[in-house]
Design a protein around this motif. Sequence first.
Motif, PDB file in Angstrom:
ATOM      1  N   PHE A   4      44.926  37.010  37.207  1.00  0.00           N
ATOM      2  CA  PHE A   4      45.912  36.459  37.956  1.00  0.00           C
ATOM      3  C   PHE A   4      45.495  35.136  38.393  1.00  0.00           C
ATOM      4  N   ARG A   5      45.982  34.277  37.718  1.00  0.00           N
ATOM      5  CA  ARG A   5      45.414  32.712  37.919  1.00  0.00           C
ATOM      6  C   ARG A   5      46.305  32.353  38.884  1.00  0.00           C
ATOM      7  N   TYR A   6      47.472  32.696  39.208  1.00  0.00           N
ATOM      8  CA  TYR A   6      48.231  31.956  40.170  1.00  0.00           C
ATOM      9  C   TYR A   6      47.675  32.400  41.554  1.00  0.00           C
ATOM     10  N   LEU A   7      46.633  33.371  41.642  1.00  0.00           N
ATOM     11  CA  LEU A   7      46.016  33.611  43.045  1.00  0.00           C
ATOM     12  C   LEU A   7      44.703  33.070  43.115  1.00  0.00           C
ATOM     13  N   LYS A   8      44.474  32.158  44.195  1.00  0.00           N
ATOM     14  CA  LYS A   8      43.094  31.480  44.396  1.00  0.00           C
ATOM     15  C   LYS A   8      42.160  32.751  44.951  1.00  0.00           C
ATOM     16  N   THR A   9      40.860  32.083  44.456  1.00  0.00           N
ATOM     17  CA  THR A   9      39.694  32.928  44.881  1.00  0.00           C
ATOM     18  C   THR A   9      39.589  33.373  46.290  1.00  0.00           C
ATOM     19  N   GLY A  10      40.018  32.611  47.198  1.00  0.00           N
ATOM     20  CA  GLY A  10      39.939  32.970  48.474  1.00  0.00           C
ATOM     21  C   GLY A  10      40.923  33.957  48.772  1.00  0.00           C
ATOM     22  N   VAL A  11      42.038  34.215  48.285  1.00  0.00           N
ATOM     23  CA  VAL A  11      43.128  35.092  48.515  1.00  0.00           C
ATOM     24  C   VAL A  11      42.508  36.338  47.754  1.00  0.00           C
ATOM     25  N   ILE A  12      42.288  36.623  46.764  1.00  0.00           N
ATOM     26  CA  ILE A  12      41.862  37.631  46.122  1.00  0.00           C
ATOM     27  C   ILE A  12      40.685  38.427  46.845  1.00  0.00           C
ATOM     28  N   SER A  13      39.571  37.466  47.242  1.00  0.00           N
ATOM     29  CA  SER A  13      38.464  37.938  47.944  1.00  0.00           C
ATOM     30  C   SER A  13      39.120  38.567  49.437  1.00  0.00           C
ATOM     31  N   MET A  14      40.013  37.884  50.006  1.00  0.00           N
ATOM     32  CA  MET A  14      40.550  38.307  51.321  1.00  0.00           C
ATOM     33  C   MET A  14      41.075  39.845  51.176  1.00  0.00           C
TER      34      MET A  14
END
Length: 296
Positions: free
Chosen positions: A152-162
Amino acid sequence: MNKKTFALKILKQYLIISAGCVFFSLGIALFLDANKIAAGGVSGLAILLSHITPFDMTGVWIIILNVPLFILGAVSFGLLFVLSSLYATVVSSLLIELWNFLLKEYLPFTDDIIISGVVGGVLVGLGMGLVYKMGSTTGGTDILVKFLRKKFRYLKTGVISMIIDVIIIGVSAIFFKNFTLTFYTVLSLIVTILVLDWVIYGTDSAKLVYVITDSEHAELICQKILGELDISATCVNGEGAYTGDAKRIIMCAIKKMQYPKLCDYIHEIDPRAFTIVTSAKEIYGEGYKDHKDREL
């Protein structure tokens, strides 16, 4: 790439990973673990397990919980990725236990939960960011985050982590039964995400400037851009829709610190130039981020 250059590249990579491990481990051992702040990820689960089970060794729990995730990492990203992540995980876990052993009588460093959450979050985010920048992870859900980021490249690392961390924080809230502590855990998580994204994506946000003028003025403006500001630009031929006059459109990305100088040059050369300015959040190319950073 010759052997010496390759060796220096690997040495630099592992030195930065090691520095990230130090920051990460200090944040966990001195501030988060010491105050039961299970701020997400495998480290959060490890903190939870070390406090609710007789086996009070957070670093060891981190290694145990990482085993299935390393299998996922080996399948998805290859042996080189697993080796660097295994190194980061083992080193950071051992450092956590080392700090707990050496500084046991001083822990927790502070009883102020807010300070612990914020400082711990900064150190953990900084450590994770440095490790991520080198193409590795600190293990744990970082591997899962990297895997999902690939999908899901449209999501940033921080968002997925959250998203993952909120689930883990919810579980810790149930076991610790302390919702005030949960609030500060969320605060720590937010700080970690902000610092993580800052380290990974940088602060190279810039201005995207379009200058519409005639050919003569465009040439002078471009000379200033190339000579005085030492940046590049792209020129496009255009035509005024109302007048039909030939126009030159200058497009350039410029860092915020240099933007006022560009404004001065434009006003000095052609005060009547039509200028459009917008924000450029992410810029890839010479002078900015490398294209490989898209994968982080």
